[in-house]
Design an enzyme around this catalytic site. Structure first.
Site, mmCIF file in Angstrom:
data_model
loop_
_atom_site.group_PDB
_atom_site.id
_atom_site.type_symbol
_atom_site.label_atom_id
_atom_site.label_comp_id
_atom_site.label_asym_id
_atom_site.label_seq_id
_atom_site.Cartn_x
_atom_site.Cartn_y
_atom_site.Cartn_z
ATOM 1 N N GLU A 1 -1.604 5.140 3.047
ATOM 2 C CA GLU A 1 -1.899 3.815 2.625
ATOM 3 C C GLU A 1 -3.330 3.104 2.508
ATOM 4 O O GLU A 1 -3.468 2.373 1.847
ATOM 5 C CB GLU A 1 -1.057 3.042 3.667
ATOM 6 C CG GLU A 1 0.572 3.022 3.748
ATOM 7 C CD GLU A 1 0.949 4.314 4.442
ATOM 8 O OE1 GLU A 1 0.304 5.084 5.054
ATOM 9 O OE2 GLU A 1 1.948 4.610 4.457
ATOM 10 N N ARG B 1 3.376 8.374 8.707
ATOM 11 C CA ARG B 1 3.053 9.808 8.575
ATOM 12 C C ARG B 1 2.386 10.397 9.479
ATOM 13 O O ARG B 1 2.247 11.688 10.115
ATOM 14 C CB ARG B 1 2.495 9.849 7.194
ATOM 15 C CG ARG B 1 3.305 10.614 5.919
ATOM 16 C CD ARG B 1 2.772 10.231 4.632
ATOM 17 N NE ARG B 1 4.094 9.738 4.138
ATOM 18 C CZ ARG B 1 4.872 10.517 3.273
ATOM 19 N NH1 ARG B 1 4.577 11.657 3.023
ATOM 20 N NH2 ARG B 1 5.716 9.996 2.691
ATOM 21 N N HIS C 1 14.080 5.597 11.654
ATOM 22 C CA HIS C 1 13.737 5.422 10.126
ATOM 23 C C HIS C 1 14.525 6.819 9.517
ATOM 24 O O HIS C 1 14.797 7.861 10.054
ATOM 25 C CB HIS C 1 12.350 5.644 9.983
ATOM 26 C CG HIS C 1 11.831 5.473 8.775
ATOM 27 N ND1 HIS C 1 12.063 6.752 7.638
ATOM 28 C CD2 HIS C 1 11.270 4.428 7.929
ATOM 29 C CE1 HIS C 1 11.141 5.979 6.404
ATOM 30 N NE2 HIS C 1 11.107 4.760 6.592
ATOM 31 N N GLU D 1 -0.758 -8.962 -1.076
ATOM 32 C CA GLU D 1 -1.116 -8.554 0.240
ATOM 33 C C GLU D 1 -2.312 -7.685 0.004
ATOM 34 O O GLU D 1 -2.295 -6.334 0.599
ATOM 35 C CB GLU D 1 -0.012 -7.713 0.876
ATOM 36 C CG GLU D 1 -0.288 -7.356 2.644
ATOM 37 C CD GLU D 1 0.833 -6.745 3.121
ATOM 38 O OE1 GLU D 1 0.880 -5.480 2.910
ATOM 39 O OE2 GLU D 1 1.364 -7.185 3.968
ATOM 40 N N ASP E 1 0.719 -1.215 0.087
ATOM 41 C CA ASP E 1 0.162 0.154 -0.047
ATOM 42 C C ASP E 1 0.862 1.215 -0.022
ATOM 43 O O ASP E 1 0.228 2.283 0.490
ATOM 44 C CB ASP E 1 -0.718 -0.230 1.158
ATOM 45 C CG ASP E 1 -0.114 -0.276 2.391
ATOM 46 O OD1 ASP E 1 1.040 -0.012 2.513
ATOM 47 O OD2 ASP E 1 -0.801 -0.548 3.553
ATOM 48 N N HIS F 1 7.359 5.159 12.343
ATOM 49 C CA HIS F 1 7.618 6.056 11.054
ATOM 50 C C HIS F 1 6.524 6.470 10.400
ATOM 51 O O HIS F 1 6.538 7.223 9.694
ATOM 52 C CB HIS F 1 8.672 5.204 10.103
ATOM 53 C CG HIS F 1 7.856 4.114 9.217
ATOM 54 N ND1 HIS F 1 7.914 2.924 9.832
ATOM 55 C CD2 HIS F 1 7.170 4.241 8.302
ATOM 56 C CE1 HIS F 1 7.105 2.003 9.294
ATOM 57 N NE2 HIS F 1 6.475 2.862 8.115
HETATM 58 C C1 UD1 Z 1 7.071 4.522 3.060
HETATM 59 C C2 UD1 Z 1 5.731 4.319 2.898
HETATM 60 C C3 UD1 Z 1 4.941 3.557 3.955
HETATM 61 C C4 UD1 Z 1 6.000 2.290 4.425
HETATM 62 C C5 UD1 Z 1 7.269 2.895 4.692
HETATM 63 C C6 UD1 Z 1 8.113 1.773 5.252
HETATM 64 C C7 UD1 Z 1 4.341 5.685 1.268
HETATM 65 C C8 UD1 Z 1 3.545 6.921 1.118
HETATM 66 N N1 UD1 Z 1 4.896 5.631 2.734
HETATM 67 O O1 UD1 Z 1 6.974 5.722 4.092
HETATM 68 O O2 UD1 Z 1 3.867 3.037 3.502
HETATM 69 O O3 UD1 Z 1 5.311 1.847 5.584
HETATM 70 O O4 UD1 Z 1 7.811 3.529 3.499
HETATM 71 O O5 UD1 Z 1 9.515 2.479 5.427
HETATM 72 O O6 UD1 Z 1 4.534 5.258 0.269
HETATM 73 N N2 UD1 Z 1 14.678 8.201 3.221
HETATM 74 C C9 UD1 Z 1 16.006 8.101 3.011
HETATM 75 N N3 UD1 Z 1 16.373 6.924 2.757
HETATM 76 C C10 UD1 Z 1 15.831 5.706 2.633
HETATM 77 C C11 UD1 Z 1 14.391 6.052 2.885
HETATM 78 C C12 UD1 Z 1 14.106 7.119 3.200
HETATM 79 O O7 UD1 Z 1 16.534 9.131 3.170
HETATM 80 O O8 UD1 Z 1 16.169 4.788 2.323
HETATM 81 C C13 UD1 Z 1 13.923 9.550 3.805
HETATM 82 C C14 UD1 Z 1 13.894 10.475 2.440
HETATM 83 O O9 UD1 Z 1 14.107 11.613 2.984
HETATM 84 C C15 UD1 Z 1 12.285 10.480 2.289
HETATM 85 C C16 UD1 Z 1 11.785 10.098 3.622
HETATM 86 O O10 UD1 Z 1 12.908 9.155 4.333
HETATM 87 O O11 UD1 Z 1 12.072 11.514 1.653
HETATM 88 C C17 UD1 Z 1 10.620 9.478 3.735
HETATM 89 O O12 UD1 Z 1 10.300 8.368 2.992
HETATM 90 P P1 UD1 Z 1 8.981 8.201 2.138
HETATM 91 O O13 UD1 Z 1 9.072 7.026 1.085
HETATM 92 O O14 UD1 Z 1 8.211 9.449 1.727
HETATM 93 O O15 UD1 Z 1 7.901 7.914 3.361
HETATM 94 P P2 UD1 Z 1 8.272 6.690 4.437
HETATM 95 O O16 UD1 Z 1 7.956 7.462 5.478
HETATM 96 O O17 UD1 Z 1 9.432 6.016 4.302
#
Ligand code: UD1
Length: 380
Positions: A132, A210, A241, A118, A96, A208
């Site tokens: 999600e 949102r 995270h 899933e 999701d 983590h």
């Molecule tokens: C995303 C998913 C969420 C999932 C989660 C698992 C969406 C909207 N959300 O949320 O469903 O549970 O992943 O982790 O799709 N970042 C890094 N490096 C990484 C990963 C993230 O630097 O390897 C930072 C980046 O600045 C990024 C921020 O984390 O902008 C947030 O990542 P994002 O994919 O927007 O949302 P998640 O909170 O990770």
């Protein structure tokens, strides 16, 4: 040849799709291709190297502090041309996340069939989890094959009007991934364990989501802070995270606190190892909620709702929300009452039996007429 194009972008999708991809690669009559959006850069790459998956194409869309708008548009545009070139018979997505929804949307625009791994998880609360709940609903509408992990998920799909012959009850592939890791005997002890006495009680924390950013996450941190102050044998290991908004809050409140260890997101085997060494797990993560019962570890869910009610029903997880006092009280109960704690430590796994990937691949073969019998349902 059935050409299956699997698309994913974040760590949890990679973990849960890895066993399916590995099996697709070995299945005669199937040509497996893998595309990653790179919604997560660092956390995704860890999993790709662990499972030895080499994407055929990497869109590398991640930006620092990216917004939902950026993830959505950058992935959608990246997928437009790629799908025109690939022309798959089936696009496979999982879960999701925004990558999940966007990949399904891109496949729909090209009129390619879509399989959703899933499928059918619901909270029935539009903004919990955000975005999600809506991502998975939209993915259901777009998909042709729905791989439901549990009976409840199948019921949700039926209630949304999905024809029953399009739903396959498979179990969750997270159990396949977990079992695969546990079979490899190598030890993956986190280096931080060296600084924790053997009698110390480890509280493993991962949060983590949102909808938990800001105040709710602050509450979690304050509750943890009080727990280490009141219980001198408690050690908190917080896997922080990569999201800068998570990092900021957690560091501000917990950095430098005695017996609080703030660590980077670790690789999957180390996380599994740490779960199995923990006394208690506090999380808003979906995957950890599914893994912990297999390891016999109680989970306090730091959310208002969960789309994974099976663990709560089995009595091995508890929905505590993000109220500071509630988190503290529930943790105290499990730290002080042996009987309360024991009740929640039963090993049970309502989520899967390790054969979900097999059922998914068999369902694909069945759908494309390469197999006569419909695969047997997962039953628990
Ligand atoms: C995303 C998913 C969420 C999932 C989660 C698992 C969406 C909207 N959300 O949320 O469903 O549970 O992943 O982790 O799709 N970042 C890094 N490096 C990484 C990963 C993230 O630097 O390897 C930072 C980046 O600045 C990024 C921020 O984390 O902008 C947030 O990542 P994002 O994919 O927007 O949302 P998640 O909170 O990770």
């Amino acid at each position: 040849m059935i050409k299956v194009l699997t698309i994913f972008g974040t760590r949890p999708e990679a973990i849960k799709l890895a066993p399916v991809i590995k099996l697709l690669e070995k299945t005669p009559g199937v040509r497996s291709r893998v595309v990653v959006t790179g919604q997560h850069r660092h956390m995704l790459d860890q999993v790709l190297s662990l499972f030895e998956i080499k994407p055929d194409k990497d869109l590398d869309i991640m930006l620092n502090n990216q917004t939902l708008f950026e993830i959505t548009t950058r992935s959608l545009l990246g997928l437009e041309h790629l799908l025109t070139k690939e022309k798959p018979n089936l696009v496979l997505v999982q879960g999701d996340t925004t990558t999940t929804f966007v990949a399904a949307l891109a496949a729909f625009y090209h009129k390619f069939s879509i399989g959703h791994v899933e499928a059918g998880l619901r909270t029935d609360d539009k903004y919990n989890p955000f975005p999600e709940e809506i991502n998975r609903r939209l993915t259901t509408v777009l998909s042709d094959l729905h791989f439901a992990p549990t009976k409840a998920a199948r019921t949700h799909l039926l209630n949304s009007g999905v024809p029953k012959e399009r739903i396959f009850l498979t179990g969750n592939t997270v159990t396949d991934a977990l079992q695969g890791i546990l079979k490899k005997s190598k030890s993956h002890a986190h280096p931080i364990l060296k600084s924790i006495p053997s009698k110390g009680k480890i509280l493993l924390v991962e949060a983590h989501r949102r909808e938990n950013l800001g105040k709710p996450l602050e509450n979690v941190c304050f509750a943890l802070s009080r727990l280490v102050e009141d219980f001198t044998d408690v050690h908190v290991i917080f896997s922080v995270h990569k999201n800068p908004k998570v990092q900021e809050t957690v560091h501000e409140i917990l950095k430098g606190k005695e017996r609080v260890h703030l660590v980077d997101p670790m690789d999957y085997p180390t996380l599994i190892d740490l779960q199995s060494r923990s006394y208690l797990i506090l999380t808003d993560s979906g995957g950890i909620q599914e893994e912990a019962p297999s390891l016999g570890k109680p989970v306090l869910i730091l959310r208002k709702t969960t789309e994974r009610p099976e663990g709560v029903k089995a009595g091995v997880a508890k929905l505590v929300g993000t109220d500071r006092a509630a988190i503290y009280m529930e943790a105290v109960k499990l730290l002080t009452s042996k009987s309360e704690y024991k009740k929640m430590c039963r090993r049970s796994n309502p989520y899967g039996d390790g054969k979900a990937s097999e059922r998914i691949v068999e369902s694909i073969l069945y759908h494309f007429g390469k197999r006569k019998a419909r695969p047997r349902d997962f039953s628990r």
